[in-house]
Scaffold this active site. Sequence first.
Site, PDB file in Angstrom:
ATOM      1  CG  HIS A  99      36.737  56.684  18.371  1.00  0.00           C
ATOM      2  ND1 HIS A  99      36.098  57.594  17.544  1.00  0.00           N
ATOM      3  CD2 HIS A  99      37.554  55.961  17.564  1.00  0.00           C
ATOM      4  CE1 HIS A  99      36.501  57.422  16.293  1.00  0.00           C
ATOM      5  NE2 HIS A  99      37.404  56.433  16.284  1.00  0.00           N
ATOM      6  CG  HIS A 101      41.950  54.077  17.630  1.00  0.00           C
ATOM      7  ND1 HIS A 101      41.438  53.059  16.870  1.00  0.00           N
ATOM      8  CD2 HIS A 101      41.405  55.228  17.159  1.00  0.00           C
ATOM      9  CE1 HIS A 101      40.617  53.565  15.964  1.00  0.00           C
ATOM     10  NE2 HIS A 101      40.576  54.888  16.119  1.00  0.00           N
TER      11      HIS A 101
END
Length: 139
Positions: A99, A101
Amino acid sequence: MNCIFCAVIAGEADASIVYDDANVVAFMDIRPFTPGHLLVVPKRHGAGLAQLDPADGAHVFAVAQKIATALRTGPLPVDGVNLHLSDGAAAGQEVFHVHLHVIPRNRGDGFGLRAQPRTPRRAVLDSTATVIRETLREI
Protein backbone atom coordinates in the site's frame (compact mmCIF):
# COMPACT_ATOMS: atom_id res chain seq x y z
CA MET A 1 -5.47 -15.38 4.53
CA ASN A 2 -6.36 -12.79 7.17
CA CYS A 3 -5.61 -9.49 5.41
CA ILE A 4 -7.57 -6.40 6.44
CA PHE A 5 -6.94 -4.73 3.07
CA CYS A 6 -8.28 -7.80 1.23
CA ALA A 7 -11.35 -7.57 3.47
CA VAL A 8 -11.79 -3.90 2.52
CA ILE A 9 -11.43 -4.79 -1.17
CA ALA A 10 -14.03 -7.57 -0.79
CA GLY A 11 -16.45 -5.20 0.96
CA GLU A 12 -16.19 -7.20 4.18
CA ALA A 13 -14.58 -4.41 6.24
CA ASP A 14 -15.57 -0.77 6.61
CA ALA A 15 -13.57 1.83 4.72
CA SER A 16 -14.05 5.41 3.59
CA ILE A 17 -13.43 4.88 -0.11
CA VAL A 18 -11.96 7.74 -2.14
CA TYR A 19 -11.24 5.90 -5.41
CA ASP A 20 -12.14 2.47 -6.80
CA ASP A 21 -11.45 0.87 -10.18
CA ALA A 22 -10.86 -2.67 -11.47
CA ASN A 23 -7.31 -2.90 -10.06
CA VAL A 24 -6.88 -0.34 -7.28
CA VAL A 25 -8.79 1.03 -4.33
CA ALA A 26 -7.92 4.11 -2.27
CA PHE A 27 -9.37 4.77 1.17
CA MET A 28 -8.79 6.95 4.20
CA ASP A 29 -6.16 5.74 6.67
CA ILE A 30 -7.79 4.96 10.05
CA ARG A 31 -4.66 6.26 11.84
CA PRO A 32 -3.81 9.35 9.79
CA PHE A 33 -0.63 11.34 10.28
CA THR A 34 -2.37 14.41 8.85
CA PRO A 35 -5.96 15.21 7.80
CA GLY A 36 -6.64 13.62 4.40
CA HIS A 37 -4.00 10.85 4.79
CA LEU A 38 -5.11 7.90 2.67
CA LEU A 39 -3.87 4.62 1.24
CA VAL A 40 -3.75 3.43 -2.37
CA VAL A 41 -3.91 -0.37 -2.50
CA PRO A 42 -3.71 -2.83 -5.41
CA LYS A 43 -6.63 -5.24 -5.40
CA ARG A 44 -4.35 -8.22 -6.11
CA HIS A 45 -2.75 -9.24 -2.84
CA GLY A 46 1.00 -9.00 -2.59
CA ALA A 47 2.63 -8.91 0.83
CA GLY A 48 5.57 -6.81 -0.34
CA LEU A 49 7.16 -5.23 -3.37
CA ALA A 50 8.69 -8.52 -4.51
CA GLN A 51 5.16 -9.94 -4.94
CA LEU A 52 3.69 -6.81 -6.58
CA ASP A 53 2.83 -7.09 -10.26
CA PRO A 54 4.74 -4.26 -12.01
CA ALA A 55 1.58 -3.12 -13.85
CA ASP A 56 -0.26 -2.93 -10.53
CA GLY A 57 2.61 -0.92 -9.06
CA ALA A 58 2.51 1.54 -11.95
CA HIS A 59 -1.25 1.90 -11.57
CA VAL A 60 -0.99 2.41 -7.79
CA PHE A 61 1.48 5.25 -8.39
CA ALA A 62 -0.66 6.80 -11.16
CA VAL A 63 -3.72 6.80 -8.90
CA ALA A 64 -1.68 8.27 -6.04
CA GLN A 65 -0.45 11.01 -8.37
CA LYS A 66 -4.03 11.80 -9.41
CA ILE A 67 -5.18 11.91 -5.78
CA ALA A 68 -2.21 14.09 -4.80
CA THR A 69 -3.15 16.51 -7.56
CA ALA A 70 -6.75 16.58 -6.30
CA LEU A 71 -5.51 17.24 -2.77
CA ARG A 72 -3.26 20.10 -3.92
CA THR A 73 -5.93 21.74 -6.10
CA GLY A 74 -9.05 21.05 -4.05
CA PRO A 75 -10.58 22.94 -1.13
CA LEU A 76 -8.67 21.13 1.63
CA PRO A 77 -5.72 23.12 3.01
CA VAL A 78 -2.76 21.24 1.48
CA ASP A 79 0.67 22.79 0.81
CA GLY A 80 2.38 19.58 -0.30
CA VAL A 81 2.07 15.78 -0.43
CA ASN A 82 4.32 12.90 0.63
CA LEU A 83 4.05 9.47 -0.96
CA HIS A 84 5.38 6.72 1.29
CA LEU A 85 5.61 2.95 0.93
CA SER A 86 7.13 0.67 3.58
CA ASP A 87 8.35 -2.73 2.38
CA GLY A 88 8.91 -5.15 5.25
CA ALA A 89 8.69 -4.97 9.03
CA ALA A 90 12.13 -3.34 9.36
CA ALA A 91 10.85 -0.53 7.13
CA GLY A 92 7.78 -0.02 9.30
CA GLN A 93 5.25 -2.04 7.28
CA GLU A 94 2.41 -3.09 9.57
CA VAL A 95 -0.16 -4.47 7.11
CA PHE A 96 1.42 -6.99 4.78
CA HIS A 97 -0.46 -6.05 1.63
CA VAL A 98 1.40 -3.50 -0.50
CA HIS A 99 0.00 0.00 0.00
CA LEU A 100 1.11 3.52 -0.81
CA HIS A 101 0.44 6.25 1.71
CA VAL A 102 -0.68 9.61 0.31
CA ILE A 103 -0.03 12.13 3.09
CA PRO A 104 -1.18 15.73 2.68
CA ARG A 105 1.27 18.21 4.19
CA ASN A 106 1.18 21.71 5.58
CA ARG A 107 3.96 23.77 7.10
CA GLY A 108 4.31 23.01 10.79
CA ASP A 109 2.10 19.90 10.71
CA GLY A 110 4.64 17.96 12.77
CA PHE A 111 5.04 15.09 10.31
CA GLY A 112 8.39 14.28 8.73
CA LEU A 113 11.41 12.03 8.57
CA ARG A 114 13.46 12.25 11.74
CA ALA A 115 16.59 10.34 10.75
CA GLN A 116 19.86 12.17 10.25
CA PRO A 117 21.28 11.67 6.76
CA ARG A 118 24.79 10.30 6.52
CA THR A 119 27.59 11.59 4.30
CA PRO A 120 29.58 8.55 3.13
CA ARG A 121 32.74 8.84 1.05
CA ARG A 122 32.39 8.43 -2.73
CA ALA A 123 34.23 5.07 -2.54
CA VAL A 124 31.52 3.72 -0.21
CA LEU A 125 28.76 4.98 -2.52
CA ASP A 126 30.51 3.46 -5.56
CA SER A 127 30.98 0.12 -3.80
CA THR A 128 27.34 -0.04 -2.74
CA ALA A 129 26.21 0.94 -6.25
CA THR A 130 28.29 -1.93 -7.67
CA VAL A 131 26.68 -4.46 -5.32
CA ILE A 132 23.18 -3.28 -6.21
CA ARG A 133 23.94 -3.16 -9.95
CA GLU A 134 25.25 -6.75 -9.87
CA THR A 135 22.20 -7.94 -7.94
CA LEU A 136 19.90 -6.27 -10.48
CA ARG A 137 21.51 -8.34 -13.24
CA GLU A 138 20.60 -11.51 -11.35
CA ILE A 139 16.89 -10.84 -10.95
